[in-house]
Design a protein around this motif. Structure first.
Motif, PDB file in Angstrom:
ATOM      1  N   HIS A  55       0.831  -1.208   0.000  1.00 42.94           N
ATOM      2  CA  HIS A  55       0.000   0.000   0.000  1.00 42.94           C
ATOM      3  C   HIS A  55       0.867   1.260   0.000  1.00 42.94           C
ATOM      4  CE1 HIS A  55      -2.652   3.187   1.316  1.00 42.94           C
ATOM      5  NE2 HIS A  55      -1.900   3.334   2.393  1.00 42.94           N
ATOM      6  N   VAL A  56       1.874   1.284   0.846  1.00 39.90           N
ATOM      7  CA  VAL A  56       2.764   2.456   0.913  1.00 39.90           C
ATOM      8  C   VAL A  56       3.443   2.667  -0.440  1.00 39.90           C
ATOM      9  CG1 VAL A  56       4.870   3.376   1.972  1.00 39.90           C
ATOM     10  CG2 VAL A  56       3.114   2.317   3.406  1.00 39.90           C
ATOM     11  N   ALA A  57       3.935   1.586  -1.028  1.00 39.04           N
ATOM     12  CA  ALA A  57       4.590   1.698  -2.339  1.00 39.04           C
ATOM     13  C   ALA A  57       3.603   2.195  -3.394  1.00 39.04           C
ATOM     14  CB  ALA A  57       5.182   0.347  -2.754  1.00 39.04           C
ATOM     15  N   ALA A  58       2.387   1.663  -3.391  1.00 40.78           N
ATOM     16  CA  ALA A  58       1.379   2.093  -4.375  1.00 40.78           C
ATOM     17  C   ALA A  58       1.014   3.560  -4.167  1.00 40.78           C
ATOM     18  CB  ALA A  58       0.140   1.203  -4.283  1.00 40.78           C
ATOM     19  N   ALA A  59       0.832   3.964  -2.926  1.00 39.77           N
ATOM     20  CA  ALA A  59       0.468   5.358  -2.645  1.00 39.77           C
ATOM     21  C   ALA A  59       1.583   6.299  -3.087  1.00 39.77           C
ATOM     22  CB  ALA A  59       0.176   5.538  -1.160  1.00 39.77           C
ATOM     23  N   PHE A  60       2.818   5.950  -2.778  1.00 38.27           N
ATOM     24  CA  PHE A  60       3.925   6.816  -3.182  1.00 38.27           C
ATOM     25  C   PHE A  60       4.115   6.813  -4.699  1.00 38.27           C
ATOM     26  CE2 PHE A  60       5.084   7.617   1.135  1.00 38.27           C
ATOM     27  CZ  PHE A  60       5.783   8.813   1.061  1.00 38.27           C
ATOM     28  N   HIS A  61       3.853   5.684  -5.327  1.00 33.53           N
ATOM     29  CA  HIS A  61       4.022   5.619  -6.779  1.00 33.53           C
ATOM     30  C   HIS A  61       2.894   6.339  -7.521  1.00 33.53           C
ATOM     31  CE1 HIS A  61       5.367   4.101 -10.628  1.00 33.53           C
ATOM     32  NE2 HIS A  61       4.118   3.739 -10.887  1.00 33.53           N
TER      33      HIS A  61
END
Length: 171
Positions: A55-61
């Protein structure tokens, strides 16, 4: 297409992580010292952590384009909408949460016995911080079905905690 994929990846991963959190936390409370339920809880806890990292990676991406500043500004905007104070410092709580959950998962896998024997105060502090973050993310800053999942999960967790306390007092 990217917008739909980004929304789906960001929201589905955190929704599933939230569900894993509630299931694992309840299992930890009810497992006591029995190894099989505790191992199942640890596996679900770890899956929740992995989903949260996704989730963190998707949000930042998809939302912040790998920019801390953009994430800070979005946090400030959302906080301002809800509380009238555009402050992005809540982002640092998310960073602390990520590091803390990571440390907890590593501790559980590297020293399961040590993790189970940890101080009650440490456990209470960790779960208090975790619950604070979950309540903010799933209830205060969310709407619709996720808010209901958060409320239902918190209620179930409260019942499991009361049950586990009563069971401990009876033995």
């Amino acid at each position: 297409m990217t917008d739909k994929l980004g929304r789906l990846a960001t929201h589905a991963t955190v929704d599933l992580a939230l569900a894993c959190y509630f299931v694992a936390a309840i299992l930890f409370l009810l497992a006591s010292e029995r190894p099989a339920p505790w191992r199942a809880a640890r596996a679900i806890w770890t899956l929740g952590w992995l989903l949260y990292l996704a989730h963190v990676a998707a949000a930042f991406h998809f939302y912040h384009h790998w920019s801390h500043r953009q994430a800070w500004l979005e946090t400030a905007r959302r906080t301002g909408e809800l509380f009238g104070w555009a402050w992005g410092g809540g982002l640092y709580f998310n960073y602390a949460f990520t590091l803390t959950w990571t440390a907890d998962v590593l501790w559980q896998w590297l020293s399961p016995a040590g993790h189970r024997r940890r101080s009650g105060w440490l456990s209470l502090g960790w779960h208090g911080f975790f619950l604070f973050m979950v309540i903010n993310a799933a209830i205060i800053f969310e709407t619709g079905p996720i808010r209901w999942l958060g409320l239902t999960g918190c209620t179930a967790l409260l019942f499991a905690w009361v049950f586990s306390r009563r069971r401990s007092a009876a033995t």
